[in-house]
Write a protein that holds these residues in place. Structure first.
Motif, PDB file in Angstrom:
ATOM      1  N   GLU A 359      34.057 -10.480  16.089  1.00  0.00           N
ATOM      2  CA  GLU A 359      35.235  -9.679  16.436  1.00  0.00           C
ATOM      3  C   GLU A 359      36.240 -10.380  17.345  1.00  0.00           C
ATOM      4  OE1 GLU A 359      36.037  -6.804  15.149  1.00  0.00           O
ATOM      5  OE2 GLU A 359      34.139  -6.381  14.129  1.00  0.00           O
ATOM      6  N   GLY A 360      35.862 -11.504  17.937  1.00  0.00           N
ATOM      7  CA  GLY A 360      36.677 -12.051  19.035  1.00  0.00           C
ATOM      8  C   GLY A 360      37.666 -13.140  18.667  1.00  0.00           C
ATOM      9  N   ILE A 361      37.767 -13.498  17.383  1.00  0.00           N
ATOM     10  CA  ILE A 361      38.556 -14.698  17.044  1.00  0.00           C
ATOM     11  C   ILE A 361      40.044 -14.538  17.394  1.00  0.00           C
ATOM     12  CG2 ILE A 361      39.333 -16.147  15.094  1.00  0.00           C
ATOM     13  CD1 ILE A 361      36.459 -16.069  14.054  1.00  0.00           C
ATOM     14  N   GLU A 362      40.607 -13.355  17.128  1.00  0.00           N
ATOM     15  CA  GLU A 362      42.043 -13.181  17.431  1.00  0.00           C
ATOM     16  C   GLU A 362      42.316 -13.344  18.926  1.00  0.00           C
ATOM     17  OE1 GLU A 362      44.460 -13.330  15.259  1.00  0.00           O
ATOM     18  OE2 GLU A 362      42.780 -13.522  13.850  1.00  0.00           O
ATOM     19  N   GLU A 363      41.445 -12.774  19.770  1.00  0.00           N
ATOM     20  CA  GLU A 363      41.614 -12.926  21.227  1.00  0.00           C
ATOM     21  C   GLU A 363      41.346 -14.371  21.639  1.00  0.00           C
ATOM     22  OE1 GLU A 363      42.798 -10.614  23.511  1.00  0.00           O
ATOM     23  OE2 GLU A 363      43.261  -9.603  21.622  1.00  0.00           O
ATOM     24  N   ALA A 364      40.352 -15.006  20.995  1.00  0.00           N
ATOM     25  CA  ALA A 364      40.011 -16.396  21.348  1.00  0.00           C
ATOM     26  C   ALA A 364      41.186 -17.324  21.087  1.00  0.00           C
ATOM     27  CB  ALA A 364      38.781 -16.842  20.557  1.00  0.00           C
ATOM     28  N   LYS A 365      41.915 -17.056  20.003  1.00  0.00           N
ATOM     29  CA  LYS A 365      43.050 -17.926  19.660  1.00  0.00           C
ATOM     30  C   LYS A 365      44.082 -17.966  20.778  1.00  0.00           C
ATOM     31  CE  LYS A 365      42.759 -17.595  14.643  1.00  0.00           C
ATOM     32  NZ  LYS A 365      43.193 -16.851  13.450  1.00  0.00           N
ATOM     33  N   LYS A 366      44.125 -16.883  21.600  1.00  0.00           N
ATOM     34  CA  LYS A 366      45.114 -16.835  22.681  1.00  0.00           C
ATOM     35  C   LYS A 366      44.718 -17.724  23.857  1.00  0.00           C
ATOM     36  CE  LYS A 366      46.191 -12.033  21.517  1.00  0.00           C
ATOM     37  NZ  LYS A 366      45.927 -10.632  21.901  1.00  0.00           N
ATOM     38  N   VAL A 367      43.426 -18.055  23.982  1.00  0.00           N
ATOM     39  CA  VAL A 367      42.989 -18.806  25.171  1.00  0.00           C
ATOM     40  C   VAL A 367      42.384 -20.181  24.869  1.00  0.00           C
ATOM     41  CG1 VAL A 367      42.647 -16.879  26.760  1.00  0.00           C
ATOM     42  CG2 VAL A 367      40.816 -17.465  25.188  1.00  0.00           C
ATOM     43  N   LEU A 368      42.097 -20.460  23.596  1.00  0.00           N
ATOM     44  CA  LEU A 368      41.465 -21.750  23.282  1.00  0.00           C
ATOM     45  C   LEU A 368      42.374 -22.561  22.360  1.00  0.00           C
ATOM     46  CD1 LEU A 368      37.901 -20.360  22.511  1.00  0.00           C
ATOM     47  CD2 LEU A 368      38.502 -21.755  24.494  1.00  0.00           C
ATOM     48  N   LYS A 369      42.264 -23.873  22.491  1.00  0.00           N
ATOM     49  CA  LYS A 369      43.093 -24.752  21.633  1.00  0.00           C
ATOM     50  C   LYS A 369      42.200 -25.618  20.749  1.00  0.00           C
ATOM     51  CE  LYS A 369      47.081 -25.617  24.580  1.00  0.00           C
ATOM     52  NZ  LYS A 369      46.869 -26.144  25.899  1.00  0.00           N
ATOM     53  N   ASP A 370      42.746 -26.028  19.605  1.00  0.00           N
ATOM     54  CA  ASP A 370      42.089 -27.016  18.727  1.00  0.00           C
ATOM     55  C   ASP A 370      40.676 -26.633  18.303  1.00  0.00           C
ATOM     56  OD1 ASP A 370      44.344 -28.593  18.951  1.00  0.00           O
ATOM     57  OD2 ASP A 370      43.607 -29.537  20.789  1.00  0.00           O
ATOM     58  N   VAL A 371      40.483 -25.359  18.032  1.00  0.00           N
ATOM     59  CA  VAL A 371      39.169 -24.906  17.562  1.00  0.00           C
ATOM     60  C   VAL A 371      39.303 -24.569  16.074  1.00  0.00           C
ATOM     61  CG1 VAL A 371      37.477 -23.033  17.733  1.00  0.00           C
ATOM     62  CG2 VAL A 371      38.473 -24.014  19.812  1.00  0.00           C
ATOM     63  N   THR A 372      38.311 -24.973  15.279  1.00  0.00           N
ATOM     64  CA  THR A 372      38.299 -24.569  13.869  1.00  0.00           C
ATOM     65  C   THR A 372      37.511 -23.264  13.781  1.00  0.00           C
ATOM     66  OG1 THR A 372      38.281 -26.874  13.228  1.00  0.00           O
ATOM     67  CG2 THR A 372      37.648 -25.279  11.524  1.00  0.00           C
ATOM     68  N   TYR A 373      38.198 -22.174  13.420  1.00  0.00           N
ATOM     69  CA  TYR A 373      37.517 -20.876  13.344  1.00  0.00           C
ATOM     70  C   TYR A 373      36.902 -20.688  11.958  1.00  0.00           C
ATOM     71  CZ  TYR A 373      39.698 -20.017  17.793  1.00  0.00           C
ATOM     72  OH  TYR A 373      40.059 -20.121  19.105  1.00  0.00           O
ATOM     73  N   CYS A 374      35.695 -20.168  11.928  1.00  0.00           N
ATOM     74  CA  CYS A 374      34.935 -20.095  10.675  1.00  0.00           C
ATOM     75  C   CYS A 374      34.618 -18.646  10.302  1.00  0.00           C
ATOM     76  CB  CYS A 374      33.639 -20.887  10.836  1.00  0.00           C
ATOM     77  SG  CYS A 374      33.962 -22.603  11.284  1.00  0.00           S
ATOM     78  N   ASP A 375      34.328 -18.451   9.000  1.00  0.00           N
ATOM     79  CA  ASP A 375      34.103 -17.087   8.480  1.00  0.00           C
ATOM     80  C   ASP A 375      32.752 -16.509   8.839  1.00  0.00           C
ATOM     81  OD1 ASP A 375      36.471 -17.344   7.242  1.00  0.00           O
ATOM     82  OD2 ASP A 375      35.620 -18.021   5.329  1.00  0.00           O
ATOM     83  N   GLY A 376      31.804 -17.369   9.104  1.00  0.00           N
ATOM     84  CA  GLY A 376      30.464 -16.846   9.405  1.00  0.00           C
ATOM     85  C   GLY A 376      29.670 -17.925  10.102  1.00  0.00           C
ATOM     86  N   PRO A 377      28.456 -17.615  10.582  1.00  0.00           N
ATOM     87  CA  PRO A 377      27.668 -18.611  11.314  1.00  0.00           C
ATOM     88  C   PRO A 377      27.327 -19.842  10.472  1.00  0.00           C
ATOM     89  CG  PRO A 377      26.395 -16.581  10.944  1.00  0.00           C
ATOM     90  CD  PRO A 377      27.801 -16.293  10.556  1.00  0.00           C
ATOM     91  N   TYR A 378      27.025 -19.633   9.166  1.00  0.00           N
ATOM     92  CA  TYR A 378      26.642 -20.789   8.342  1.00  0.00           C
ATOM     93  C   TYR A 378      27.846 -21.688   8.073  1.00  0.00           C
ATOM     94  CZ  TYR A 378      22.285 -18.297   7.846  1.00  0.00           C
ATOM     95  OH  TYR A 378      21.108 -17.652   8.127  1.00  0.00           O
ATOM     96  N   HIS A 379      29.019 -21.059   7.953  1.00  0.00           N
ATOM     97  CA  HIS A 379      30.243 -21.851   7.786  1.00  0.00           C
ATOM     98  C   HIS A 379      30.467 -22.713   9.036  1.00  0.00           C
ATOM     99  CE1 HIS A 379      34.915 -21.811   7.281  1.00  0.00           C
ATOM    100  NE2 HIS A 379      34.390 -22.939   6.818  1.00  0.00           N
ATOM    101  N   ALA A 380      30.199 -22.129  10.208  1.00  0.00           N
ATOM    102  CA  ALA A 380      30.435 -22.857  11.468  1.00  0.00           C
ATOM    103  C   ALA A 380      29.501 -24.059  11.626  1.00  0.00           C
ATOM    104  CB  ALA A 380      30.287 -21.904  12.656  1.00  0.00           C
ATOM    105  N   ILE A 381      28.263 -23.911  11.189  1.00  0.00           N
ATOM    106  CA  ILE A 381      27.293 -24.994  11.455  1.00  0.00           C
ATOM    107  C   ILE A 381      27.357 -26.128  10.433  1.00  0.00           C
ATOM    108  CG2 ILE A 381      25.648 -23.475  12.639  1.00  0.00           C
ATOM    109  CD1 ILE A 381      23.995 -23.654   9.993  1.00  0.00           C
ATOM    110  N   GLU A 382      28.148 -25.942   9.382  1.00  0.00           N
ATOM    111  CA  GLU A 382      28.237 -26.961   8.328  1.00  0.00           C
ATOM    112  C   GLU A 382      28.594 -28.331   8.917  1.00  0.00           C
ATOM    113  OE1 GLU A 382      29.746 -24.746   4.579  1.00  0.00           O
ATOM    114  OE2 GLU A 382      31.113 -26.434   4.959  1.00  0.00           O
ATOM    115  N   GLY A 383      27.722 -29.295   8.768  1.00  0.00           N
ATOM    116  CA  GLY A 383      28.001 -30.667   9.231  1.00  0.00           C
ATOM    117  C   GLY A 383      27.976 -30.841  10.743  1.00  0.00           C
ATOM    118  N   ALA A 384      27.487 -29.828  11.486  1.00  0.00           N
ATOM    119  CA  ALA A 384      27.537 -29.913  12.957  1.00  0.00           C
ATOM    120  C   ALA A 384      26.387 -30.755  13.526  1.00  0.00           C
ATOM    121  CB  ALA A 384      27.500 -28.510  13.553  1.00  0.00           C
ATOM    122  N   ASP A 385      26.673 -31.355  14.687  1.00  0.00           N
ATOM    123  CA  ASP A 385      25.640 -32.132  15.388  1.00  0.00           C
ATOM    124  C   ASP A 385      24.798 -31.221  16.276  1.00  0.00           C
ATOM    125  OD1 ASP A 385      26.339 -35.208  14.998  1.00  0.00           O
ATOM    126  OD2 ASP A 385      28.210 -34.070  15.097  1.00  0.00           O
ATOM    127  N   ALA A 386      25.313 -30.038  16.565  1.00  0.00           N
ATOM    128  CA  ALA A 386      24.537 -29.055  17.339  1.00  0.00           C
ATOM    129  C   ALA A 386      25.127 -27.673  17.109  1.00  0.00           C
ATOM    130  CB  ALA A 386      24.578 -29.392  18.831  1.00  0.00           C
TER     131      ALA A 386
END
Ligand code: NAD
Length: 438
Positions: A359-386
């Motif tokens: 639920e927090g992505i719209e609010e997060a966009k106001k305070v964070l820079k250069d973040v790739t926002y993802c549709d779900g947890p598995y989308h976020a972890i794709e290719g991640a080192d952690a």
């Protein structure tokens, strides 16, 4: 009864909707036209479970309305609640009361008969007395106790469970100095007598202090268990067992003993700080709370280091998946969320961030820079080192570890909320780090 609610944020909107659900006639006022327009269109400006249907049914019943003009809302009401923000003042950490006083002055000009003006915002000791002075200055024709009264009624609701907290609170605290306003407040909360909610009537100053004392004690409990967690890691103990072992003692209680990345949110950080400032001003320091504020700030800043350490000592060029951005689940509130320090510091250390939050992505966009926002947890972890669990949303409680391992570049899981059992995650082939567990 008729109520005007000034400030239609997390507290004002929930309180207004709940009072109307009790059967009172409520008008919610906000200066933010966008917020009011959305509400008039039936769209909630915040995420709070159950709020949309509560608002819709009371609007339909004609008991709840929204407006930007305070002058239109105040005449004829029994009580006006001030529920505007009281953020930390830049530079010194005192509560910034400018919104409260501005609202009080506007209310003064709109008063047209006996009205109780209620501070629902969290305000330092003495603010009620100051609000009374602001009103008398703006309207020298009005007498306190005769034409108006100023009462304190701090709010204890928690975001994410705000409606049930408002309707079934542990207690209602009212600080008032005169009988007439006490009667108005008792009548407003009369529907709660059915569930035998204790009403604590007290002086205005006492009521104001109760709110800060409550938040400071809860923040202290969290900070205490966080420091125990650090000690557990050093001595090979398990903080969850420690929390259980002490929490089963009724004098201590189980709640607020979950070790984590440090408290955040719109209340604890600013309220603990404001309490220390008031206490120092009065020459009566609250040293425990001073220490809590310092320990929590350090803790939030230390989390990025813990993540980097788990990744082998460097974040340079690595991709970190952040699961959860809001300061706790079931809200979209990003204010002072631990995720902010964590992400900024990982980025400073050279990491790329992919993030998910239900639920927090719209609010997060106001305070964070250069973040790739993802549709779900598995989308976020794709290719991640952690992958790092920052907020314990339900969506992260039963992740498929083997699927994760296949999708990630490196199987590293940092669990800042102790959602998983260490042996299970390690069995699945992960490098795993949690909080306060060997
Ligand atoms: P918020 O920022 O969500 O909402 C405040 C609203 O007040 C904003 O929409 C703003 O536009 C409006 N506003 C400001 N000045 C105004 C004016 N003069 N007239 C009309 N509208 C005006 O804040 P919040 O989280 O609802 O917090 C409000 C207060 O309640 C704070 O003092 C906070 O500490 C306290 N509180 C918050 C929580 C919580 O969980 N959020 C819980 C308990 C107490």
């Amino acid at each position: 009864m008729r109520v005007a609610m000034i400030g239609t944020g997390y507290v004002g909107l929930v309180s207004g909707a709940c009072f109307s659900d009790f059967g009172h006639e409520v008008v919610c006022v906000d200066k933010d036209r966008g917020k009011i327009d959305r509400l008039l269109d039936g769209v909630m400006p915040i995420y709070e479970p159950g709020l949309d249907s509560l608002v819709a049914s009371n609007v339909e019943a004609g008991r709840l309305s929204f407006i930007t003009d305070l002058k239109e809302a105040v005449p004829g009401v029994d009580a006006v609640f001030i529920a505007v923000g009281t953020p930390s003042r830049r530079g010194d950490g005192h509560a910034d009361l400018s919104y409260v006083y501005a609202a009080a002055e506007e209310i003064a000009h709109a008063l047209d008969g006996y009205t109780v003006i209620v501070t629902k915002s969290t305000v330092p000791v003495g603010t009620g007395a100051e609000v009374e002075k602001v009103i008398m200055k703006a309207r020298p024709d009005l007498k306190p106790g005769v034409d108006f009264s100023v009462a304190s009624n701090p709010e204890f609701l928690r975001e994410g469970a705000a409606i049930s907290d408002f309707k079934r609170p542990d207690r209602v605290v009212v600080g008032t100095e005169d009988e007439r306003s006490r009667e108005v407040m008792a009548e407003l909360y009369r529907p709660l007598y059915l569930n035998e909610t204790p009403m604590v009537f007290t002086s205005r100053a006492t009521s104001e202090l109760i709110k800060y004392a409550a938040n400071a004690l809860l923040a202290t409990k969290i900070t205490f268990i966080n420091e125990m967690a650090d000690l557990c890691e050093k001595v090979g103990a398990d903080v969850q067992q420690v929390a259980k072992g002490i929490g089963l003692d009724n004098r201590i209680g189980k709640k607020f003993l979950h070790a984590g990345p440090g408290y955040g949110g719109s209340c604890f950080p600013k309220d603990t700080l404001a309490l220390t400032k008031t206490a120092h001003d009065y020459g009566s320091p609250v040293r425990i709370v001073d220490a809590v504020v310092e320990a929590n700030d350090k803790r939030k800043k230390s989390m990025a280091g813990r993540i980097i350490e788990t990744m082998g000592g460097s974040a340079e060029g690595k991709t970190v998946a952040i699961l959860g951005l809001t300061f706790k689940p079931n809200t979209d509130d990003m204010r002072d969320s631990p995720s902010i320090d964590i992400i900024n510091m990982l980025q400073d250390a050279g990491a790329r961030i992919r993030a998910h939050d239900p639920e927090g992505i719209e609010e997060a966009k106001k305070v964070l820079k250069d973040v790739t926002y993802c549709d779900g947890p598995y989308h976020a972890i794709e290719g991640a080192d952690a992958a790092v669990i920052v907020t314990e949303w339900d969506a992260y409680r039963a992740l498929d570890l083997s699927r994760m391992k296949e999708m990630m570049k490196e199987p590293v899981l940092v669990d800042l909320r102790n959602v998983y059992r260490p042996e299970k995650v390690r069995e699945a082939g992960f490098t795993y780090r949690s909080i306060g567990r060997a």
